[in-house]
Design an enzyme around this catalytic site. Structure first.
Site, PDB file in Angstrom:
ATOM      1  CB  ALA A  28      -6.677 -44.171 -11.396  1.00 38.49           C
ATOM      2  CG  ASP A  88       2.498 -49.492  -6.070  1.00 40.17           C
ATOM      3  OD1 ASP A  88       2.386 -50.580  -6.671  1.00 40.17           O
ATOM      4  OD2 ASP A  88       1.586 -48.999  -5.379  1.00 40.17           O
TER       5      ASP A  88
END
Length: 385
Positions: free
Chosen positions: A125, A174
């Site tokens: 996602a 990330d």
């Protein structure tokens, strides 16, 4: 049940004993600064209140016995032997890769473990379920072996695992935000120097995430292609990375690069302008100027759509709907690597229901897909719990 509770309960169930080590690493949402991290640029994400928990305990040998609770799958490998990928189970690459590079960093790390993984970051996602897992595994190893690794080093080991073991040429954002996130703050990260500037999120402002349910798989090639195009552009400008190209320098040679390779020119334009937008967004947030932040987010989305070409119609539609509800009080854009995934919206708390409603009334009807809507809290980075 939280991932932490789930991991501990499952460990007891699968191994018939109590875990002695529990760690948790959050996923992230990036407010602005997309595909800039691997160009040594600027990003502005926050860690979110969804993440990955690991519960485990040390073994007497050098074997790792791993149970992925959400997938109900096992993996087993030995630290005394070469750690290689298992292509039949993709998730194992993130675990094995991190353990392998922890060993490279700390050659004396040889202790095995039984562990259970449980998470609630939506998969594929664009919310960094993989980085969350990598950082959790890295922290678990660091605690297990009492290793001299900082959270920043754990993040960079996670990135290395994804680049060299899994095969996705991601940047370091990330993993860094999962490792270094601060509660109630966005973190502007300089992906070259690794310097961070925490920026408080005003108390009356909500961060919303909407999952389009258009799945993306970044290992499949488009992500790596974009990275290669950026490297070609950097070479054209004679610099180490596109971070080193100013807007003025880009405009000066834009026509020349466009004549050589129009696609590469578009990719470079996105990165150069996006870096500037991140710096402007920090100032907008610091001064509480949500209208300006919204404009910058809109420009970022248009640039991803038209220059970097990583959005899809369903994502563009979600952004359009959210922006109608938000007006000039905030903004919305795609977040993550692209080709599906999620949008992020930032707006005053009183706008949340209007955003939720306009999407609920229109998205499924128009696309045949049902969205998931989350209101997120900016959370602390990796922790032992």
């Amino acid at each position: 049940m939280t991932p932490q509770q789930s991991a501990q309960r499952l460990f007891q169930e699968k191994f018939n004993c109590t875990p002695t080590l529990n760690v948790y690493a959050p996923g992230r949402v990036n407010i602005i600064g997309e595909h800039t991290d691997y160009n040594d640029g600027f990003v502005m994400p926050c860690a979110i209140n969804y993440g990955t928990a690991i519960s485990g305990r040390k073994r007497d040998d050098s074997r790792f016995k791993v149970y992925a609770g959400d997938l109900q799958q096992w993996d087993e490998f030995d630290l005394a032997q070469e750690i290689t990928p298992d292509s039949s189970k993709k998730w194992t690459g993130y675990v094995r890769g991190v353990v392998k590079f922890v060993q490279t960093h700390c050659p004396d790390f040889k202790c095995g473990a039984d562990l259970v993984i449980s998470g609630n970051v939506p998969l594929s996602a664009g919310l960094s379920s993989s980085a969350s897992l990598e950082v959790a595994v890295g922290k678990f190893c660091q605690q297990l072996g009492n290793l001299p690794l900082t959270n920043t080093e754990i993040a960079l080991i996670g990135q290395k695992a994804e680049n060299q073991f899994v095969g996705c040429q991601c940047g370091n954002m990330d993993q860094l935000i999962s490792a270094l996130g601060q509660k109630d703050h966005l973190l502007m990260i300089d992906c070259r120097s690794l310097e961070t500037i925490p920026t408080p999120i005003p108390a009356n402002v909500a961060v919303m995430i909407v999952n389009s349910h258009v799945k993306h798989d970044l290992v499949a090639g488009e992500y790596n292609t974009r990275r290669q195009q950026c490297e070609v552009a950097a070479k054209f400008f004679g610099v180490k990375a596109l971070r080193d190209v100013s807007l003025a320098q880009f405009k000066q040679r834009e026509a020349e690069l466009t004549a050589l390779d129009p696609e590469v020119a578009k990719r470079a334009r996105h990165v150069v302008t996006e870096n500037q937008r991140v710096l402007d967004a920090v100032k907008a947030l610091q001064s509480g100027n949500l209208a300006l932040l919204g404009e910058l987010m809109a420009q970022s989305h248009e640039s991803m759509r038209d220059d970097f070409e990583i959005t899809v119609p369903q994502i563009d539609y979600l952004v359009e709907l959210a922006q109608i509800a938000i007006g000039k009080t905030g903004g919305a854009r795609m977040t993550g690597g692209g080709f599906g995934g999620c949008i992020v919206a930032v707006a005053p708390v009183e706008k949340v229901e209007a955003v939720r409603q306009i999407i609920a009334d229109n998205y499924a009807q128009q696309t045949g897909l049902k969205e998931d809507f989350y209101v997120c809290t900016a959370s602390q980075g990796v922790s032992v719990c």
